[in-house]
Design a protein around this motif. Structure first.
Motif, PDB file in Angstrom:
ATOM      1  N   PHE A 155       1.844   2.534   7.556  1.00  0.00           N
ATOM      2  CA  PHE A 155       2.468   1.219   7.412  1.00  0.00           C
ATOM      3  C   PHE A 155       3.116   1.023   6.029  1.00  0.00           C
ATOM      4  O   PHE A 155       3.822   0.053   5.813  1.00  0.00           O
ATOM      5  CB  PHE A 155       1.443   0.105   7.642  1.00  0.00           C
ATOM      6  N   ASN A 156       2.829   1.924   5.087  1.00  0.00           N
ATOM      7  CA  ASN A 156       3.410   1.792   3.762  1.00  0.00           C
ATOM      8  C   ASN A 156       4.654   2.647   3.581  1.00  0.00           C
ATOM      9  O   ASN A 156       5.231   2.678   2.508  1.00  0.00           O
ATOM     10  CB  ASN A 156       2.380   2.161   2.686  1.00  0.00           C
ATOM     11  N   ASP A 157       5.052   3.354   4.617  1.00  0.00           N
ATOM     12  CA  ASP A 157       6.234   4.196   4.540  1.00  0.00           C
ATOM     13  C   ASP A 157       7.340   3.569   5.397  1.00  0.00           C
ATOM     14  O   ASP A 157       7.157   3.395   6.596  1.00  0.00           O
ATOM     15  CB  ASP A 157       5.884   5.601   5.068  1.00  0.00           C
ATOM     16  N   PRO A 158       8.473   3.254   4.770  1.00  0.00           N
ATOM     17  CA  PRO A 158       9.536   2.583   5.545  1.00  0.00           C
ATOM     18  C   PRO A 158       9.962   3.387   6.775  1.00  0.00           C
ATOM     19  O   PRO A 158      10.410   2.802   7.764  1.00  0.00           O
ATOM     20  CB  PRO A 158      10.689   2.469   4.554  1.00  0.00           C
ATOM     21  N   ALA A 159       9.804   4.709   6.699  1.00  0.00           N
ATOM     22  CA  ALA A 159      10.229   5.520   7.836  1.00  0.00           C
ATOM     23  C   ALA A 159       9.179   5.518   8.948  1.00  0.00           C
ATOM     24  O   ALA A 159       9.484   5.819  10.092  1.00  0.00           O
ATOM     25  CB  ALA A 159      10.507   6.948   7.382  1.00  0.00           C
ATOM     26  N   GLY A 166       8.666  -8.062   5.855  1.00  0.00           N
ATOM     27  CA  GLY A 166       9.589  -6.940   5.849  1.00  0.00           C
ATOM     28  C   GLY A 166       9.026  -5.712   5.167  1.00  0.00           C
ATOM     29  O   GLY A 166       9.530  -4.618   5.356  1.00  0.00           O
ATOM     30  N   TYR A 167       7.948  -5.873   4.371  1.00  0.00           N
ATOM     31  CA  TYR A 167       7.389  -4.745   3.653  1.00  0.00           C
ATOM     32  C   TYR A 167       7.039  -3.623   4.642  1.00  0.00           C
ATOM     33  O   TYR A 167       6.517  -3.911   5.702  1.00  0.00           O
ATOM     34  CB  TYR A 167       6.135  -5.186   2.895  1.00  0.00           C
ATOM     35  N   PRO A 168       7.246  -2.367   4.333  1.00  0.00           N
ATOM     36  CA  PRO A 168       7.903  -1.843   3.133  1.00  0.00           C
ATOM     37  C   PRO A 168       9.422  -1.785   3.266  1.00  0.00           C
ATOM     38  O   PRO A 168       9.941  -1.414   4.330  1.00  0.00           O
ATOM     39  CB  PRO A 168       7.325  -0.422   3.036  1.00  0.00           C
ATOM     40  N   ASP A 169      10.093  -2.110   2.189  1.00  0.00           N
ATOM     41  CA  ASP A 169      11.556  -1.997   2.082  1.00  0.00           C
ATOM     42  C   ASP A 169      12.303  -2.611   3.257  1.00  0.00           C
ATOM     43  O   ASP A 169      13.249  -2.006   3.757  1.00  0.00           O
ATOM     44  CB  ASP A 169      11.971  -0.511   1.962  1.00  0.00           C
ATOM     45  N   ILE A 200       7.907  -1.148  -8.500  1.00  0.00           N
ATOM     46  CA  ILE A 200       8.279  -2.545  -8.298  1.00  0.00           C
ATOM     47  C   ILE A 200       7.545  -3.018  -7.046  1.00  0.00           C
ATOM     48  O   ILE A 200       7.536  -2.325  -6.033  1.00  0.00           O
ATOM     49  CB  ILE A 200       9.800  -2.679  -8.088  1.00  0.00           C
ATOM     50  N   GLY A 201       6.921  -4.165  -7.126  1.00  0.00           N
ATOM     51  CA  GLY A 201       6.138  -4.643  -5.984  1.00  0.00           C
ATOM     52  C   GLY A 201       4.654  -4.513  -6.251  1.00  0.00           C
ATOM     53  O   GLY A 201       3.844  -5.197  -5.641  1.00  0.00           O
ATOM     54  N   PHE A 202       4.303  -3.631  -7.217  1.00  0.00           N
ATOM     55  CA  PHE A 202       2.882  -3.544  -7.565  1.00  0.00           C
ATOM     56  C   PHE A 202       2.547  -4.663  -8.548  1.00  0.00           C
ATOM     57  O   PHE A 202       3.268  -4.890  -9.515  1.00  0.00           O
ATOM     58  CB  PHE A 202       2.564  -2.186  -8.198  1.00  0.00           C
ATOM     59  N   ASN A 247       1.091  -4.651   2.421  1.00  0.00           N
ATOM     60  CA  ASN A 247       1.614  -4.929   1.093  1.00  0.00           C
ATOM     61  C   ASN A 247       0.509  -5.016   0.053  1.00  0.00           C
ATOM     62  O   ASN A 247       0.677  -4.630  -1.097  1.00  0.00           O
ATOM     63  CB  ASN A 247       2.370  -6.259   1.168  1.00  0.00           C
ATOM     64  N   GLY A 248      -0.634  -5.538   0.463  1.00  0.00           N
ATOM     65  CA  GLY A 248      -1.739  -5.676  -0.470  1.00  0.00           C
ATOM     66  C   GLY A 248      -1.586  -6.891  -1.356  1.00  0.00           C
ATOM     67  O   GLY A 248      -2.455  -7.208  -2.158  1.00  0.00           O
TER      68      GLY A 248
END
Lengths: 440, 328, 276
Positions: free
Chosen positions: B169-173, B272-275, A203-205, B258-259
Motif C-alpha cells: 500500500f506504500n508503493d504507488p505502483a 490519494g497516498y501514495p503519490d 517529503i511527507g514524513f 500514510n501513517g
C-alpha cells in the motif's frame, strides 16, 4: 422520465430558488457597541485542532477565562481539523470562536470571520502588541479577521548520544553537512533494511513538507499574486539536494522504514525512540519529549541551510495559530472576550506557551519572567526573532498551495525527472487554482 | 363480499364527471397514500438535487455566500486546468476496467468450483461469502496492517522465506493491486449470485452437450455462460457503477498507510497516498467540495460523473428489458 | 474421460478450494491474533501473540468511546431500517401489484435513483441539510430513509412479484382495500423478502463510512463504529493491538447476524441478481 419531468421539475426548481434566496449567505459586519458590556452571559462554542495533552492545555486556559466571567460557559470542540472547522463554519454550524492555522486556513476562512478592527479600537488592542511575521499576517485581504495566539518555528532536533557515538559534537549548519552526517549515522540490518536512520529526508514524513524544507533555501513561492517557483534557483537546488540524499540512502529502503515507524504524535515518535538521529520538527516537540521521553539526551538548533542560497543560518520556517470569531456568531461580545483573553492576556499567553511550548506572539508574554524556557525551547524563541525566519504565502487556496508542491515533490523524490518542467507545472496549477477561487 | 360491491365502479355506473373525479379520488387515495412518502423522497432527494446540482455547476459557490454565476468557468477548469482530476479519473478507470472484470472472473471461478461440489457446499459458500460482510473500513484497516512493508505479518512471512516483500500500500505502483487483493477477498457477494445462477442451469443441457463430445471449455462457452448471461450483465453494470463511486476502501487505505494522523494535515493531504495513486474521482470531488469548499466546482465534477453513470445505466436499461417496465 | 483423470480433477479441485479457503481465512486469523498482542509486539512482524494481551479489548473501551460508537451505529442502522420499511414496503407493493398512472416513469426513477452514484447529488443534499442546521447530527443519515430507499423498493417489489396474483385477487374479493391486502396478505407472505431488505439496509448503514465522514465527523458524540474505527487509527496510530481489537469488535455483530440469518441473506442477495 419524460413523463415525470414537467410535473416534478417545476416545484423542484422553485425549491432550489427558495433555498438559495433564503440561504444563509454570510452578511456584512454588524456595528459594535461603544463600550464593552460589563457582564457576559451565555454559552459560546470554541473549535480548535489540538488533541490530547495539548487540548488539555487549551482547556485549562479556557477554564481561567470562565473564572473571569462566571456567567459564561465555553463549549470546547477539540481535535477538529482546519478543513473540518471551515466546513462547519461555512455550513452554518454552531461556531463562535475558531482557532486554526494561519498558512493553511486563514485565506479560506477569513471571509467567514468577523472584522476585529472595531473591537480592537474600542478595547485598545493594537497589532503592535504582537511580535513577528504574524502580527500583520493574521489579517487577510486587508481585513483584520484574526489575531495570533502562538506561533510555531521549525528547527533541527538531534540525538546527542547517537551523534556523539558517530564522533559528532555539533549539529550540522548546512544541508550538505546534514546529508553527510545522515549517511554516517544510518545503520542497517543484516537483510539490508534500515535499522536506525540519520535523517529522514522524505517529503511527507513527519513535518517534512514543501513549506518547511524549502524554507532552508529561502526559496520564494510567489511574486505578487502569481506563483513563480520555476524561476527560482533556490527551488531547483533544494529539490535536487533532497532527491540526491534520498537516492544515496535508497528510496525503497526509506519508504519501508518510514512505513514501519510509530506515529509522530505518540510516544512511538521515531526521534523520541532513537530510531532517527536528527529530525526537522516544530518547537512543540520539546513538550512532547518532556512528557513522553523525559530521559532523551537531545539538543535543538536552527535547521541547517542550503549553502550559497543566500538564506542566513539561525532562523527557520515559521507558522502560527490564529484565532477569530464567526460573522454568524450570536454572541459576538462574548466571543470577542474569549479572543481577546487568549491573545492579549499575559497570563493566558504565558500559560499557553508554557503548556504547548509554542512561541508566544504577545510581546508582553515573550518577555515575561514566568515563561519556562529550558535551553532546547529557548533556541526556538531566538530563532523566531531571527531575520532568517520565513513563512509560506497565505492565499485564498489555503493548504492547496503547499499541497500542490508536496504532490510534485513526492513524485520527484521517487522518480526524478525534469525539474524545470515539474516546477512550471506546479506554478500553473497553483495559478489556475487561485484563479478559480478568485473568479467573479 | 358485500363491501366490494358497494364500491362504485366508474366504468359500470358511468356517473357524471364531477362524481367520477371524487370517486376516483376515493378509490385511488389508499394507493397514493402508499406512494406519498416515496414520491416525496424521489422529488426531494433525487430530482431536486439533480437539477440543483446542474445549476451549481455553473457557479462559484462556497456556501458562505450565495452562488455566483460564472458560466462555463468550472467546466473549463475541469477539462483544461485541473491537473489532479485527470489522475483521479484514471485511477477510477483502473478500478472500472481491472477491478470489476477480475472480481467477476474470480467469483465465477469459485462459483464453478462450488457448483460442482455435492458435499459441504454450504460450508464453502460461507467461507467465501463471509469476508464480503465485514465492514469495508475494518477490512481495509486489517489489510493495510497485514501488508505493512516494515512490520506487517505478510512481509514477515515472506522474509522467513527469504523474499524481500514489496511496499504494497506504500508503493504507488502496487497500491491499486493491493486494493484489488482486498476486492477479491470481498468478492463473496458476486460469488453468491453467480453460484445461485450456476445451480439454476438446466442439467439436461450439460448432458446433451457431453453427448456431443464437448470438452470443459466448450461446455462453459456454449451452455454455462449463455444461461447466466443476465446475471453476468447485471453484476457487470452494478460493479461498474460501484467502481465509479469507489471511495471508502481507497480513502481509508491512504489514511492508514500514510501513517499520518491528519491532526495538522487536512484530509486532502492524506487522500490519494501514495503519490495520488489511490486518489479516485469521487475522493477528489469530496476534497474539492467539502475540504476546499468549492461546491460549484464539485457540482461540475458531479455532472460529469452523472453523464458517465447515465451512459453505463443506459446499457443496462437497454440490454436487460426486465427493468424498463414496472408492469404489464 | 478416464477414471484416473476424473480422480485427478476431483483432487485438483479440492486442492484449489482448500488453498483458496486458507487464503480467505488467513487475514481473519492474523487480525484476530494481532488483536491480542501488545503494542510493542505488533511492530515486530510477529505472528503469534506472546503474551496474550486480552486487555486490548478492555483498553479499546477505555481509550475510545467504543460503546457510544456502537450505540450510534445501532441508531443509524436501526433507524434507517425502520424508516425504510415504513416508506418502501407500501411503495414496492403498489409498483408490483396496483395499476396506477405514471407507474413506468416512477419505477424508472426508482431504478435510476438506485443505480446513480450518491455522490452525483451530494452537494445539493448537503446544502439542504446545512440550511436545516442538521449537519453534525445523525438525521441526514437516517431521515432520508423515511422517504423511500430505492434499492429496498426494488428488492421488495421483486419479491412481491413472486407472490401469486391469486392471493391478492382473493383478498380483494374478501373486501380488503389496498392497505388491507398489503398488511394481511402480502407482508406475511413476503416475510423472507422483507427480512432480506431489512438486513441489507441494516448492514449498509452499519458499514457506511462516507455518510458519517460527510455529516457527523465534526461531532465525535455522533460517530458510528465504522467512522470511529477509521479515526481511531488517527489518535492511537501505533497501538495496533487495540486497533485490531476494535476492528474485531466492529465486525462481530455483522457476523453474528449473518449466522442467524444466513438463509434469508443468501436468498435476498440472489434475488437482487438473478431474478432482476
Amino acid at each position: 422520465m419524460r413523463a415525470t419531468k414537467p410535473a416534478t421539475a417545476i416545484p423542484a426548481v422553485a425549491l432550489v430558488a427558495a433555498l438559495i434566496l433564503t440561504g444563509c449567505g454570510i452578511g456584512a459586519d454588524e456595528p459594535v457597541a461603544r463600550t464593552a458590556p460589563r457582564e457576559l452571559t451565555g454559552t459560546i462554542q470554541l473549535w480548535h485542532h489540538y488533541t490530547d495533552r495539548e487540548a488539555a492545555v487549551i482547556q485549562s486556559v479556557v477554564r481561567d477565562f470562565e473564572r473571569l466571567h462566571p456567567g459564561l460557559h465555553v463549549n470546547v470542540h477539540s481535535g477538529q481539523q482546519d478543513t473540518k472547522i471551515t466546513q462547519v463554519v461555512s455550513s452554518g454550524g454552531d461556531v463562535d470562536v475558531m482557532l486554526t492555522n494561519v498558512n493553511s486556513t486563514l485565506g479560506t476562512l477569513c471571509k467567514t470571520m468577523a472584522d476585529l478592527a472595531p473591537y480592537m479600537a474600542r478595547d485598545h488592542v493594537r497589532a503592535a502588541d504582537f511580535q513577528g511575521t504574524f502580527a500583520s499576517a493574521t489579517a487577510f485581504d486587508d481585513r483584520r479577521c484574526s489575531l495570533p495566539t502562538t506561533s510555531d518555528v521549525y528547527g533541527l532536533y538531534y540525538n546527542k548520544r547517537l551523534l556523539g557515538r558517530a564522533g559528532y559534537h555539533d549539529p550540522p549548519k548546512t544541508l550538505d553537512e546534514l546529508g553527510r552526517m545522515a549517511l554516517k549515522l544510518t545503520t542497517y540490518n543484516p537483510d539490508g533494511s534500515i535499522r536506525t536512520l540519520g535523517f529522514d529526508p522524505l517529503i511527507g514524513f513527519g513535518q517534512n513538507t514543501s513549506g518547511t524544507v524549502s524554507a532552508t533555501s529561502g526559496a520564494r513561492w510567489m511574486r505578487g499574486t502569481e506563483a513563480t517557483t520555476a524561476a527560482s534557483r533556490q527551488w531547483h537546488e533544494i529539490l535536487a539536494w533532497q532527491r540526491d540524499l534520498v537516492k544515496k540512502i535508497g528510496y525503497r529502503k526509506l519508504k519501508a522504514f518510514t512505513a514501519g515507524l510509530g506515529d509522530e504524535w505518540s510516544a512511538n515518535n521515531p526521534f523520541q525512540t532513537g530510531r532517527i538521529a536528527m529530525a526537522l520538527d516544530g518547537e512543540w516537540r520539546v513538550a512532547f519529549v518532556d512528557e513522553q521521553a523525559p530521559h532523551l539526551d537531545y539538543g535543538t538548533a536552527p535547521f541547517p541551510v542550503l549553502a550559497g542560497s543566500g538564506q542566513p543560518y539561525g532562523g527557520g520556517y515559521v507558522s502560527a495559530a490564529d484565532i477569530g470569531m464567526s460573522k454568524q456568531s450570536g454572541h459576538k461580545e462574548a466571543a470577542w472576550a474569549l479572543v481577546k483573553f487568549l491573545t492579549t492576556n499575559t497570563g493566558a499567553a504565558v500559560k499557553l506557551a508554557n503548556g504547548l511550548k509554542n512561541i508566544p506572539t504577545l510581546r508582553r508574554a515573550a518577555d515575561s519572567p514566568e515563561l519556562e524556557a529550558g535551553p532546547q525551547y529557548r533556541m526556538f524563541i531566538e530563532a523566531s526573532k531571527h531575520p532568517g525566519a520565513n513563512t509560506s504565502p497565505i492565499t485564498e487556496i489555503g493548504a492547496t498551495l503547499v499541497a500542490t508542491m508536496n504532490d510534485f515533490w513526492t513524485t520527484y523524490q521517487e522518480n526524478g525527472g525534469n525539474l524545470d518542467e515539474g516546477l512550471r507545472a506546479v506554478d500553473t496549477d497553483i495559478n489556475n487554482a487561485l484563479s478559480l477561487r478568485r473568479q467573479k | 363480499m358485500t363491501s366490494t360491491r358497494s364500491l362504485p365502479r366508474p366504468s359500470v355506473a358511468k356517473p357524471r364527471p364531477a362524481m367520477r373525479t371524487r370517486s376516483l379520488l376515493a378509490s385511488r387515495l389508499p394507493v397514493w397514500s402508499m406512494m406519498i412518502l416515496g414520491l416525496i423522497g424521489l422529488a426531494v432527494f433525487f430530482l431536486y438535487p439533480l437539477l440543483a446540482n446542474l445549476y451549481f455547476s455553473f457557479t462559484n459557490y462556497d456556501l458562505a455566500g450565495a452562488p455566483h454565476w460564472t458560466g462555463l468557468r468550472n467546466y473549463v477548469y475541469l477539462f483544461t486546468q485541473d491537473s489532479r482530476v485527470g489522475k483521479a479519473a484514471l485511477n477510477t478507470l483502473w478500478f472500472v476496467v481491472i477491478l470489476v472484470p477480475v472480481r467477476m472472473v474470480f467469483s465465477l471461478g469459485i462459483g464453478l468450483l462450488l457448483s460442482r461440489r455435492k458435499t459441504a457446499r454450504g460450508f464453502w459458500r460461507t467461507v467465501f461469502y463471509l469476508p464480503a460482510l465485514v465492514p469495508p473500513v475494518a477490512s481495509v484497516v486489517g489489510f493495510v496492517f497485514l501488508f505493512n512493508p516494515g512490520t506487517g505479518p505478510i512481509n514477515a512471512v515472506l522474509r522467513h522465506l527469504g523474499i524481500t516483500g514489496p511496499l504494497w500500500f506504500n508503493d504507488p505502483a502496487l497500491s491499486k493491486p493491493s486494493l484489488l487483493l482486498l476486492g477479491l477477498w470481498m468478492a463473496g457477494d458476486v460469488m453468491v449470485i453467480f453460484l445461485a445462477a450456476l445451480l439454476d442451469v438446466p442439467k439436461d443441457q450439460y448432458e446433451a452437450c457431453e453427448l456431443d463430445g464437448a470438452n470443459g471449455w466448450q461446455r462453459l462457452r456454449f451452455v454455462t455462460l449463455p444461461n447466466i448471461r443476465p446475471v453476468l450483465l447485471f453484476s457487470a453494470v452494478t460493479g461498474v457503477i460501484a467502481a465509479l463511486q469507489y471511495f471508502t476502501e481507497a480513502a481509508v487505505a491512504s489514511m492508514i498507510a500514510n501513517g499520518k494522523t491528519g491532526i495538522d494535515a487536512g484530509t486532502d493531504q492524506l487522500l490519494g497516498y501514495p503519490d495520488d495513486s489511490l486518489l479516485t474521482y469521487t475522493q477528489w470531488m469530496y476534497v474539492q467540495g467539502f475540504n476546499s469548499f468549492q461546491l460549484g466546482y464539485a457540482s461540475t465534477m458531479a455532472v460529469v460523473l452523472f453523464l458517465i453513470a447515465a451512459a453505463v445505466m443506459a446499457v443496462l436499461l437497454r440490454r436487460a428489458g426486465l427493468f424498463t417496465k414496472a408492469q404489464g | 474421460m478416464t477414471v484416473r483423470k476424473r480422480v485427478l480433477t476431483v483432487f485438483a479441485e479440492h486442492a484449489i478450494l482448500i488453498a483458496l479457503g486458507i487464503m480467505f481465512l488467513v487475514p481473519v486469523v492474523f487480525v484476530a491474533l494481532t488483536s491480542v498482542m501488545n503494542s510493542g509486539q505488533t511492530l515486530t512482524g510477529a505472528l503469534w501473540p506472546k503474551p496474550w494481551e486480552w486487555s486490548n479489548y478492555q483498553r479499546a473501551f477505555e481509550k475510545a468511546p467504543v460503546a457510544s460508537w456502537f450505540l450510534n451505529s445501532l441508531l443509524y442502522a436501526g433507524g434507517s431500517t425502520l424508516f425504510m420499511l415504513v416508506s418502501s414496503v407500501p411503495m414496492a407493493y403498489v409498483l408490483a401489484r396496483v395499476r396506477i398512472r405514471f407507474a413506468n416513469p416512477i419505477f424508472f426513477a426508482v431504478i435510476v435513483a438506485m443505480l446513480l452514484p450518491p455522490q452525483v447529488i451530494q452537494v445539493p443534499i448537503y446544502v439542504l441539510w446545512a440550511h436545516l442546521h442538521l449537519v453534525g447530527t445523525l438525521w441526514p443519515l437516517v431521515l432520508p430513509h423515511l422517504f423511500g430507499h430505492a434499492f429496498s423498493i426494488f428488492l421488495l417489489r421483486q419479491f412481491f412479484l413472486t407472490i401469486p396474483q391469486e392471493y391478492t385477487d382473493a383478498a380483494r374479493i374478501d373486501g380488503n382495500g389496498e392497505w388491507g391486502i398489503l398488511t394481511r396478505v402480502m407482508v406475511p407472505m413476503a416475510k423472507p423478502g422483507i427480512a432480506a431488505a431489512s438486513i441489507f439496509m441494516f448492514f449498509q448503514s452499519w458499514n457506511d463510512y462516507y455518510g458519517p465522514l460527510l455529516y457527523t465527523s465534526e461531532n465525535p458524540d455522533n460517530w458510528p463504529i465504522a467512522y470511529g474505527l477509521a479515526s481511531f487509527h488517527g489518535t492511537h496510530s501505533t497501538d495496533w493491538g487495540v486497533i485490531m481489537a476494535v476492528t474485531v469488535l466492529a465486525t462481530l455483530p455483522v457476523v453474528v447476524v449473518f449466522f442467524f440469518a444466513q438463509r434469508v441473506f443468501v436468498e435476498g442477495i440472489t434475488l437482487t441478481g438473478v431474478k432482476g
